[in-house]
Design a protein around this motif. Structure first.
Motif, PDB file in Angstrom:
ATOM      1  N   GLU A 151       0.804  -1.225   0.000  1.00  0.00           N
ATOM      2  CA  GLU A 151       0.000   0.000   0.000  1.00  0.00           C
ATOM      3  C   GLU A 151       0.835   1.272   0.000  1.00  0.00           C
ATOM      4  O   GLU A 151       0.435   2.287  -0.578  1.00  0.00           O
ATOM      5  CB  GLU A 151      -0.947   0.008   1.210  1.00  0.00           C
ATOM      6  N   ILE A 152       1.986   1.267   0.661  1.00  0.00           N
ATOM      7  CA  ILE A 152       2.788   2.489   0.799  1.00  0.00           C
ATOM      8  C   ILE A 152       3.875   2.501  -0.266  1.00  0.00           C
ATOM      9  O   ILE A 152       4.812   1.696  -0.235  1.00  0.00           O
ATOM     10  CB  ILE A 152       3.429   2.592   2.201  1.00  0.00           C
ATOM     11  N   SER A 153       3.743   3.418  -1.213  1.00  0.00           N
ATOM     12  CA  SER A 153       4.707   3.484  -2.316  1.00  0.00           C
ATOM     13  C   SER A 153       5.735   4.599  -2.130  1.00  0.00           C
ATOM     14  O   SER A 153       6.814   4.550  -2.733  1.00  0.00           O
ATOM     15  CB  SER A 153       3.975   3.685  -3.648  1.00  0.00           C
ATOM     16  N   ALA A 154       5.420   5.594  -1.322  1.00  0.00           N
ATOM     17  CA  ALA A 154       6.351   6.712  -1.120  1.00  0.00           C
ATOM     18  C   ALA A 154       7.614   6.229  -0.406  1.00  0.00           C
ATOM     19  O   ALA A 154       7.537   5.508   0.588  1.00  0.00           O
ATOM     20  CB  ALA A 154       5.679   7.813  -0.305  1.00  0.00           C
ATOM     21  N   GLN A 155       8.756   6.652  -0.908  1.00  0.00           N
ATOM     22  CA  GLN A 155      10.036   6.239  -0.320  1.00  0.00           C
ATOM     23  C   GLN A 155      10.507   7.287   0.692  1.00  0.00           C
ATOM     24  O   GLN A 155      11.399   8.084   0.433  1.00  0.00           O
ATOM     25  CB  GLN A 155      11.078   6.014  -1.420  1.00  0.00           C
ATOM     26  N   TRP A 156       9.859   7.278   1.847  1.00  0.00           N
ATOM     27  CA  TRP A 156      10.203   8.244   2.881  1.00  0.00           C
ATOM     28  C   TRP A 156      11.428   7.800   3.667  1.00  0.00           C
ATOM     29  O   TRP A 156      11.625   6.620   3.954  1.00  0.00           O
ATOM     30  CB  TRP A 156       9.032   8.404   3.845  1.00  0.00           C
ATOM     31  N   VAL A 157      12.233   8.769   4.046  1.00  0.00           N
ATOM     32  CA  VAL A 157      13.402   8.512   4.893  1.00  0.00           C
ATOM     33  C   VAL A 157      13.004   8.553   6.367  1.00  0.00           C
ATOM     34  O   VAL A 157      13.524   7.792   7.184  1.00  0.00           O
ATOM     35  CB  VAL A 157      14.509   9.559   4.606  1.00  0.00           C
ATOM     36  N   HIS A 158      12.055   9.434   6.705  1.00  0.00           N
ATOM     37  CA  HIS A 158      11.695   9.653   8.110  1.00  0.00           C
ATOM     38  C   HIS A 158      10.297   9.146   8.467  1.00  0.00           C
ATOM     39  O   HIS A 158      10.036   8.831   9.628  1.00  0.00           O
ATOM     40  CB  HIS A 158      11.746  11.152   8.436  1.00  0.00           C
ATOM     41  N   ALA A 159       9.384   9.084   7.512  1.00  0.00           N
ATOM     42  CA  ALA A 159       7.967   8.890   7.819  1.00  0.00           C
ATOM     43  C   ALA A 159       7.471   7.468   7.609  1.00  0.00           C
ATOM     44  O   ALA A 159       6.267   7.227   7.665  1.00  0.00           O
ATOM     45  CB  ALA A 159       7.119   9.858   6.986  1.00  0.00           C
ATOM     46  N   GLY A 160       8.360   6.516   7.399  1.00  0.00           N
ATOM     47  CA  GLY A 160       7.930   5.143   7.170  1.00  0.00           C
ATOM     48  C   GLY A 160       7.197   4.549   8.360  1.00  0.00           C
ATOM     49  O   GLY A 160       6.095   4.001   8.218  1.00  0.00           O
ATOM     50  N   TYR A 161       7.789   4.655   9.552  1.00  0.00           N
ATOM     51  CA  TYR A 161       7.140   4.107  10.742  1.00  0.00           C
ATOM     52  C   TYR A 161       5.844   4.844  11.036  1.00  0.00           C
ATOM     53  O   TYR A 161       4.833   4.224  11.417  1.00  0.00           O
ATOM     54  CB  TYR A 161       8.074   4.183  11.952  1.00  0.00           C
ATOM     55  N   TYR A 162       5.839   6.158  10.868  1.00  0.00           N
ATOM     56  CA  TYR A 162       4.627   6.961  11.095  1.00  0.00           C
ATOM     57  C   TYR A 162       3.498   6.477  10.189  1.00  0.00           C
ATOM     58  O   TYR A 162       2.359   6.282  10.637  1.00  0.00           O
ATOM     59  CB  TYR A 162       4.958   8.433  10.842  1.00  0.00           C
ATOM     60  N   ALA A 163       3.820   6.239   8.907  1.00  0.00           N
ATOM     61  CA  ALA A 163       2.813   5.736   7.970  1.00  0.00           C
ATOM     62  C   ALA A 163       2.341   4.336   8.366  1.00  0.00           C
ATOM     63  O   ALA A 163       1.165   3.996   8.196  1.00  0.00           O
ATOM     64  CB  ALA A 163       3.374   5.725   6.550  1.00  0.00           C
ATOM     65  N   LEU A 164       3.254   3.532   8.917  1.00  0.00           N
ATOM     66  CA  LEU A 164       2.898   2.176   9.344  1.00  0.00           C
ATOM     67  C   LEU A 164       1.879   2.214  10.476  1.00  0.00           C
ATOM     68  O   LEU A 164       0.877   1.483  10.449  1.00  0.00           O
ATOM     69  CB  LEU A 164       4.150   1.414   9.790  1.00  0.00           C
TER      70      LEU A 164
END
Length: 488
Positions: A151-164
């Motif tokens: 579902e998550i396609s954006a390659q974030w450096v900082h916001a991956g866990y937040y999106a999870l």
């Protein structure tokens, strides 16, 4: 339950990491253990998992790919963590009983050689702050991690866990276990007043942009996203004065003189006044105010004895001499110069907005600038400000309002977050004008009410603002449903 779980630990040092691995292996639940490392390190009893940025999209995806158990437990803190008695068993037990998408627990904090309990707060719809404290350990249903991969396609450096964790909240309950299941060494020993401005540092800007993107995506998924569509305001000519500055005060004999003088020295092309709501001061503040001989100063002492800052605002707001616009000044603070009030009022007419928020300079008691210096809240943009407002903890200062609209809303009778409680509903329907140049001086000194809050007070503050976000989210979801029905 005998099915294995997947555990992911952040490498701290060899001794502490091995100790945690040993504790996990002593659990009655089989664990497959991975250690997140930045370089190849051999760790007995665990498989190394290389990462570049701990909270990135790529790290969360890799965790998801390696998770084979029904549940995955993340130890992402880079501090020493220890398991409490049967803590893993307890988390899994509650996960089984609740089918929660994510669980977290209170913990014991080790700081400065002292041990103390660190209770957390319950998660709710409005817990969108990217600094929400989940403690040192979180359990996810592994299907949340699996869905994250697709579902998550954006390659974030900082916001991956937040999106999870936002995704987890969409897939089920996020459950707090109000038990001290873990202990963690805390290395950040700063007071609460020092920590609260970390997010406005220049080095945090890239992180803030990513967090905004992740939060905006979440709002769209839950039908709470607002398109920039605002009601226009035409200001009628039915007020005796154009602007009223309101200063709620209780026991500020050291600063009230500076605050009042900074208002009375304003140069404007309109009439203004100042209502100082003296909330029964006992330290000489009242005597200082009585010495002023200026018809623009209205010294108001409420009849009530149950007022917080918001209640004092209402006293000024519904006063017969309140002007068309009502403008904030805290009793600790000052306007930057003699032009502040004119700049604020001009902005109302330029943008036909219901609220104006400025930028401010942080300074010490002697008015010398201190870090982080100028705070302009540039995370507020005309395109997405009303949405991003649900992620951040404040909207800036000074704040000013169109009086008739504020009278309709009224100010909550609290002494914390009352300004945020106004900015959210206003931004839902009306434009908020922003001034990004500093026009205000915010004093930070030991007398500030938020200089050094204990954990109970910090939790109360955070829970209140999360509640305000919950109220607003529900209102926005309902608004979007009404719009959708009209279109049909």
């Amino acid at each position: 339950m005998t099915e294995k779980i997947s555990c992911f630990l952040t490498f701290t040092n060899k001794k502490d990491t091995l100790q945690l691995i040993t504790q996990l292996k002593e659990s009655q639940i089989p664990c497959e253990i991975f250690v997140l490392v930045k370089s190849n390190v051999e760790i007995e009893g665990a498989e190394p998992l290389l990462f570049n940025d701990l909270y990135s999209t790529s790290t969360m995806v890799e965790i998801g790919r390696r998770s084979t158990g029904k549940y995955s437990i993340l130890f992402l803190q880079e501090n020493k963590v220890e398991l409490g008695q049967y803590s893993i068993e307890r988390m899994v037990q509650i996960a089984e009983n609740t089918n929660a998408a994510m669980l977290y627990a209170d913990y014991v904090e080790q700081k400065d050689g002292k041990q103390s309990q660190h209770p957390l707060i319950d998660y709710q719809l409005g817990s969108l702050r990217d600094d929400f404290n989940f403690g040192p350990v979180q359990l996810f249903r592994t299907d949340v991690l699996t869905k994250f991969i697709t579902e998550i396609s954006a390659q974030w450096v900082h916001a991956g866990y937040y999106a999870l964790r936002l995704l987890a909240s969409r897939m089920g309950d996020v459950v707090r276990i109000p038990e001290m299941l873990f202990s963690m060494e805390e290395s950040d020993i700063r007071l609460s007043g020092e920590k609260q401005f970390d997010y406005v540092k220049a080095t945090a800007r890239e992180r803030q942009i990513e967090m905004e993107q992740a939060c905006t995506n979440h709002l769209k998924e839950i039908d709470a996203f607002l398109e920039p569509e605002f009601k226009e305001i035409n200001f009628p000519n039915d007020f005796q004065v154009e602007a009223t500055v309101v200063v709620p005060v209780f026991n500020r004999s050291k600063t009230i003189h500076d605050a009042v003088n900074s208002v009375l020295s304003q140069k404007t092309d309109f009439k203004f006044n100042l209502i100082v709501v003296d909330n029964h001061s006992t330290d000489g503040t009242t005597d200082i105010l009585r010495k002023y001989d200026d018809e623009r100063l209205i010294h108001h002492i409420p009849n009530r004895n149950d007022l917080g800052i918001g209640g004092c605002w209402n006293e000024a707001l519904f006063h017969g001499k309140c002007g068309r616009f009502i403008v904030q000044l805290d009793s600790d603070d000052l306007y930057l110069d003699e032009n502040t009030l004119q700049i604020i009022v001009n902005k109302f007419y330029e943008e036909k907005c219901a609220m104006v928020i400025g930028a401010y300079q942080m300074c010490n008691f002697d008015l010398e600038e201190i870090p982080p210096g100028i705070i302009d809240h540039r995370e507020w943009t005309p395109e997405n400000g009303p949405n991003n407002a649900l992620r951040i903890n404040g909207l800036g200062a000074p704040r000013a309002f169109y009086t008739p609209i504020l009278r309709d809303i009224r100010v909550p009778n609290t002494s914390y977050g009352e300004d945020y409680a106004l900015g959210l509903p206003i931004s839902r329907e009306w434009k908020i004008g922003r001034i990004y140049d500093p026009i205000y001086r915010c004093r930070r000194w030991e007398g500030n009410s938020d200089a050094a809050l204990d954990i109970a007070k910090q939790n109360a503050h955070n829970f209140y603002k999360d509640s305000l976000r919950t109220f607003e989210l529900k209102a926005r979801i309902a608004l979007n449903k009404r719009k959708l029905n009209i279109e049909k």
